[in-house]
Design an enzyme around this catalytic site. Structure first.
Site, PDB file in Angstrom:
ATOM      1  N   THR A   1       9.238  26.495  12.407  1.00 16.30           N
ATOM      2  CA  THR A   1       8.594  27.455  13.311  1.00 16.30           C
ATOM      3  C   THR A   1       9.373  27.580  14.617  1.00 16.30           C
ATOM      4  O   THR A   1       9.699  28.688  15.066  1.00 16.30           O
ATOM      5  CB  THR A   1       7.147  26.993  13.607  1.00 16.30           C
ATOM      6  OG1 THR A   1       6.466  26.873  12.368  1.00 16.30           O
ATOM      7  CG2 THR A   1       6.417  27.969  14.507  1.00 16.30           C
TER       8      THR A   1
ATOM      9  N   SER B   1       5.277  20.690  25.717  1.00 14.88           N
ATOM     10  CA  SER B   1       4.682  21.333  24.537  1.00 14.88           C
ATOM     11  C   SER B   1       4.360  22.792  24.882  1.00 14.88           C
ATOM     12  O   SER B   1       4.470  23.207  26.033  1.00 14.88           O
ATOM     13  CB  SER B   1       3.407  20.598  24.122  1.00 14.88           C
ATOM     14  OG  SER B   1       2.403  20.824  25.090  1.00 14.88           O
ATOM     15  N   CYS B   2       3.925  23.551  23.888  1.00 19.12           N
ATOM     16  CA  CYS B   2       3.685  24.985  24.110  1.00 19.12           C
ATOM     17  C   CYS B   2       2.640  25.220  25.194  1.00 19.12           C
ATOM     18  O   CYS B   2       2.861  25.982  26.141  1.00 19.12           O
ATOM     19  CB  CYS B   2       3.265  25.660  22.810  1.00 19.12           C
ATOM     20  SG  CYS B   2       2.008  24.772  21.878  1.00 19.12           S
ATOM     21  N   ASN B   3       1.482  24.537  25.088  1.00 20.36           N
ATOM     22  CA  ASN B   3       0.429  24.728  26.094  1.00 20.36           C
ATOM     23  C   ASN B   3       0.904  24.325  27.473  1.00 20.36           C
ATOM     24  O   ASN B   3       0.650  25.016  28.458  1.00 20.36           O
ATOM     25  CB  ASN B   3      -0.791  23.869  25.734  1.00 20.36           C
ATOM     26  CG  ASN B   3      -1.751  24.603  24.832  1.00 20.36           C
ATOM     27  OD1 ASN B   3      -2.134  25.727  25.135  1.00 20.36           O
ATOM     28  ND2 ASN B   3      -2.141  23.985  23.739  1.00 20.36           N
TER      29      ASN B   3
ATOM     30  N   ARG C   1      -5.362  26.690  19.255  1.00 20.73           N
ATOM     31  CA  ARG C   1      -5.247  27.135  17.856  1.00 20.73           C
ATOM     32  C   ARG C   1      -4.901  25.895  17.019  1.00 20.73           C
ATOM     33  O   ARG C   1      -4.080  25.095  17.418  1.00 20.73           O
ATOM     34  CB  ARG C   1      -4.198  28.250  17.705  1.00 20.73           C
ATOM     35  CG  ARG C   1      -2.737  27.808  17.858  1.00 20.73           C
ATOM     36  CD  ARG C   1      -2.156  27.289  16.533  1.00 20.73           C
ATOM     37  NE  ARG C   1      -0.815  26.795  16.634  1.00 20.73           N
ATOM     38  CZ  ARG C   1      -0.487  25.545  16.879  1.00 20.73           C
ATOM     39  NH1 ARG C   1      -1.417  24.647  17.121  1.00 20.73           N
ATOM     40  NH2 ARG C   1       0.779  25.175  16.886  1.00 20.73           N
TER      41      ARG C   1
ATOM     42  N   ALA D   1      -2.728  18.068  30.721  1.00 20.85           N
ATOM     43  CA  ALA D   1      -3.015  17.809  32.138  1.00 20.85           C
ATOM     44  C   ALA D   1      -2.178  16.620  32.617  1.00 20.85           C
ATOM     45  O   ALA D   1      -1.598  16.639  33.705  1.00 20.85           O
ATOM     46  CB  ALA D   1      -4.506  17.542  32.326  1.00 20.85           C
TER      47      ALA D   1
ATOM     48  N   HIS E   1      -3.344  32.373  15.973  1.00 24.57           N
ATOM     49  CA  HIS E   1      -2.519  33.207  16.854  1.00 24.57           C
ATOM     50  C   HIS E   1      -2.779  32.976  18.333  1.00 24.57           C
ATOM     51  O   HIS E   1      -3.407  33.787  19.002  1.00 24.57           O
ATOM     52  CB  HIS E   1      -2.725  34.696  16.522  1.00 24.57           C
ATOM     53  CG  HIS E   1      -2.102  35.064  15.227  1.00 24.57           C
ATOM     54  ND1 HIS E   1      -2.660  35.960  14.365  1.00 24.57           N
ATOM     55  CD2 HIS E   1      -0.981  34.625  14.639  1.00 24.57           C
ATOM     56  CE1 HIS E   1      -1.901  36.077  13.286  1.00 24.57           C
ATOM     57  NE2 HIS E   1      -0.873  35.270  13.441  1.00 24.57           N
TER      58      HIS E   1
ATOM     59  N   GLN F   1       2.038  30.157  20.928  1.00 23.82           N
ATOM     60  CA  GLN F   1       2.573  28.799  20.768  1.00 23.82           C
ATOM     61  C   GLN F   1       3.919  28.737  20.055  1.00 23.82           C
ATOM     62  O   GLN F   1       4.703  27.833  20.286  1.00 23.82           O
ATOM     63  CB  GLN F   1       1.559  27.906  20.037  1.00 23.82           C
ATOM     64  CG  GLN F   1       1.490  28.048  18.521  1.00 23.82           C
ATOM     65  CD  GLN F   1       0.613  29.198  18.059  1.00 23.82           C
ATOM     66  OE1 GLN F   1       0.009  29.889  18.873  1.00 23.82           O
ATOM     67  NE2 GLN F   1       0.521  29.410  16.758  1.00 23.82           N
TER      68      GLN F   1
HETATM   69  N1  LIG Z   1       4.615  24.956  16.069  1.00 15.25           N
HETATM   70  C1  LIG Z   1       4.353  25.086  17.353  1.00 15.25           C
HETATM   71  O1  LIG Z   1       3.534  25.892  17.746  1.00 15.25           O
HETATM   72  C2  LIG Z   1       5.066  24.221  18.356  1.00 15.25           C
HETATM   73  C3  LIG Z   1       5.058  24.624  19.704  1.00 15.25           C
HETATM   74  C4  LIG Z   1       5.780  23.883  20.652  1.00 15.25           C
HETATM   75  C5  LIG Z   1       6.435  22.725  20.257  1.00 15.25           C
HETATM   76  N2  LIG Z   1       6.410  22.327  18.944  1.00 15.25           N
HETATM   77  C6  LIG Z   1       7.173  21.111  18.598  1.00 15.25           C
HETATM   78  O2  LIG Z   1       8.395  21.531  17.968  1.00 15.25           O
HETATM   79  C7  LIG Z   1       8.799  20.535  17.023  1.00 15.25           C
HETATM   80  C8  LIG Z   1       8.965  21.195  15.657  1.00 15.25           C
HETATM   81  O3  LIG Z   1       7.705  21.718  15.249  1.00 15.25           O
HETATM   82  P1  LIG Z   1       7.576  22.928  14.202  1.00 15.25           P
HETATM   83  O4  LIG Z   1       6.180  23.432  14.305  1.00 15.25           O
HETATM   84  O5  LIG Z   1       8.701  23.884  14.390  1.00 15.25           O
HETATM   85  O6  LIG Z   1       7.743  22.157  12.823  1.00 15.25           O
HETATM   86  P2  LIG Z   1       7.985  22.798  11.359  1.00 15.25           P
HETATM   87  O7  LIG Z   1       7.344  21.864  10.411  1.00 15.25           O
HETATM   88  O8  LIG Z   1       7.614  24.238  11.350  1.00 15.25           O
HETATM   89  O9  LIG Z   1       9.577  22.721  11.192  1.00 15.25           O
HETATM   90  C9  LIG Z   1      10.283  21.521  11.060  1.00 15.25           C
HETATM   91  C10 LIG Z   1      11.534  21.782  10.229  1.00 15.25           C
HETATM   92  O10 LIG Z   1      12.325  20.585  10.204  1.00 15.25           O
HETATM   93  C11 LIG Z   1      12.785  20.355   8.885  1.00 15.25           C
HETATM   94  N3  LIG Z   1      13.087  18.928   8.724  1.00 15.25           N
HETATM   95  C12 LIG Z   1      12.368  17.957   8.095  1.00 15.25           C
HETATM   96  N4  LIG Z   1      12.988  16.763   8.196  1.00 15.25           N
HETATM   97  C13 LIG Z   1      14.122  16.993   8.909  1.00 15.25           C
HETATM   98  C14 LIG Z   1      15.183  16.153   9.344  1.00 15.25           C
HETATM   99  N5  LIG Z   1      15.207  14.851   9.087  1.00 15.25           N
HETATM  100  N6  LIG Z   1      16.180  16.704  10.085  1.00 15.25           N
HETATM  101  C15 LIG Z   1      16.192  18.026  10.378  1.00 15.25           C
HETATM  102  N7  LIG Z   1      15.198  18.860   9.971  1.00 15.25           N
HETATM  103  C16 LIG Z   1      14.179  18.345   9.252  1.00 15.25           C
HETATM  104  C17 LIG Z   1      11.667  20.880   7.997  1.00 15.25           C
HETATM  105  O11 LIG Z   1      12.156  21.186   6.684  1.00 15.25           O
HETATM  106  C18 LIG Z   1      11.240  22.127   8.770  1.00 15.25           C
HETATM  107  O12 LIG Z   1      12.010  23.261   8.406  1.00 15.25           O
HETATM  108  C19 LIG Z   1       7.746  19.428  17.094  1.00 15.25           C
HETATM  109  O13 LIG Z   1       8.181  18.472  18.057  1.00 15.25           O
HETATM  110  C20 LIG Z   1       6.526  20.167  17.609  1.00 15.25           C
HETATM  111  O14 LIG Z   1       5.611  19.299  18.256  1.00 15.25           O
HETATM  112  C21 LIG Z   1       5.759  23.073  17.980  1.00 15.25           C
END
Ligand SMILES: NC(=O)c1ccc[n+]([C@@H]2O[C@H](COP(=O)([O-])OP(=O)(O)OC[C@H]3O[C@@H](n4cnc5c(N)ncnc54)[C@H](O)[C@@H]3O)[C@@H](O)[C@H]2O)c1
Length: 346
Positions: A13, A143-145, A172, A197, A220, A303
């Site tokens: 994502t 993080s996003c929030n 969400r 916070a 969303h 997010q």
């Molecule tokens: N999804 C959100 O809304 C959001 C928002 C802000 C921050 N984050 C943070 O971003 C980070 C990623 O979250 P995400 O939602 O994109 O996760 P996700 O699950 O959508 O994507 C993770 C990707 O990493 C791959 N992967 C698995 N093992 C791996 C490895 N060893 N090396 C490299 N890639 C590997 C997976 O196949 C997948 O494509 C996390 O730290 C999360 O907390 C997420």
């Protein structure tokens, strides 16, 4: 300085959006992305003609990619040998393991919100503490929030000074397509204070912050309500003036049809933004209200895309491309075309 060479670990994502964000920065080169499995995002990358080279991390089965005809440019180590900085968007916790590889390769890295703060030298936000990240090897993005929350609080803080905030986060519970989170229909409360916070206080220690988070079965966008106590009384007009000027805050009105999170998502799609992404947080003009000496308002956090601009700022800080938040964020905004719709900064 030549173009800064950037790689992305974890094309999920966040990783897909980081890759697109880097590709738009004219002073950076996206060298490639790394992943583990032929996920839908990787299949879509293939179907789009492989605009980005794909590298495989240790433990990936190359045969699975070969079977699908997906070209592989090399190993994770190969990628690390070609970049100045990695953006780590692998699942939470993996970044800490990857850090050892980044150290060995002698390159910098930026981690996303799911990693522990201890993974990085600086817990980073492009507006609130850019200068702390300048020249550092390892940054962790909020993080996003927290990213969106700090944008709004820092905006008022810079304009008028803020002593205290209390927030409610309506969170969400999953991203679109996250079947592993189940089909739910319930709200769930976290123990207070919410990490957002606490994170805000880590980055803006002069502001006392607390809050409550409620998980909601929607995908969303989060909504956060903020009650802020200024150093002086902040009126509705003063708050609105500061928010209007901020390139990464989109002020919207209920009367115009922005009824909630889904309206903003739909609007981003109508704008033709890839995947319905929006780099700005939404802020409802009609939600800004005075309560005694305090000011209260509600923001929307897209997010999946909100942390992308601040991560670009992080590259600029870590690589010493720009020395100040004003210069670094302005460059990111220019290349991502942020603020264009309000005629700001471009
Ligand atoms: N999804 C959100 O809304 C959001 C928002 C802000 C921050 N984050 C943070 O971003 C980070 C990623 O979250 P995400 O939602 O994109 O996760 P996700 O699950 O959508 O994507 C993770 C990707 O990493 C791959 N992967 C698995 N093992 C791996 C490895 N060893 N090396 C490299 N890639 C590997 C997976 O196949 C997948 O494509 C996390 O730290 C999360 O907390 C997420």
């Amino acid at each position: 300085m030549g173009k800064v060479r950037v790689g992305v670990a974890g094309y999920g994502t966040i990783g897909q959006r980081l890759a697109d964000g880097v590709a738009l920065q004219e002073d950076m080169e996206l060298v490639g992305v790394a992943d583990m499995a032929p996920t839908l995002a990787i299949r879509a990358l293939y179907e789009k003609g492989m605009p980005y080279d794909l590298y495989l991390v240790d433990g990936a089965d190359k045969g699975e990619f070969d079977k699908l005809g997906i070209p592989v440019a090399g190993t994770f180590q190969d990628l690390l040998g070609k970049v100045d900085i990695m953006l780590d968007s692998a699942p939470a916790g993996i970044g800490a393991k990857n850090k050892v590889l980044y150290e060995k390769a002698g390159i910098k890295a930026i981690f996303q919100g799911g990693e522990k703060n201890s993974v990085a030298d600086v817990f980073f936000h492009g507006y609130a503490n850019y200068e702390k990240g300048v020249g550092k090897d390892f940054l962790k993005l909020t993080s996003c929030n927290t990213t969106g929350l700090i944008r709004a609080v820092d905006c008022l803080d810079r304009a008028y000074g803020v002593d205290k905030v209390a927030i409610t986060i309506i969170r969400r519970v999953a991203d679109p397509g996250d079947y592993h989170r189940g089909l739910t229909n319930a709200l769930q409360i976290d123990k207070a204070p919410s990490h957002q916070a606490v994170d805000l206080m880590t980055i803006m220690p002069h502001v006392e912050a607390t809050g409550i988070l409620v998980h909601t079965p929607v995908t969303h966008g989060h909504i956060i309500t903020v009650v802020a106590t200024g150093k002086q009384k902040i009126t509705k007009e003063m708050a609105l003036e500061a928010f209007q000027k901020h390139p990464r805050i989109r002020v919207v009105r209920i009367d115009d049809g922005f009824k909630g999170n889904a309206s903003l998502f739909k609007y981003a799609r109508d704008l033709g933004h890839t995947r319905g992404d929006m780099y700005e947080i939404g802020l409802w003009e009609d939600s800004i209200v005075e309560s005694g000496n305090d000011i209260m308002f509600a923001i929307n956090i897209p997010q999946e895309s909100v942390t992308i601009p601040e991560t670009m700022d992080g590259i600029r800080a870590a690589m010493g491309m720009q020395a100040t938040s004003a210069e670094g964020t302005a460059k990111t905004n220019e290349y991502l075309k942020i603020g264009l719709f309000k005629g700001l900064g471009l």
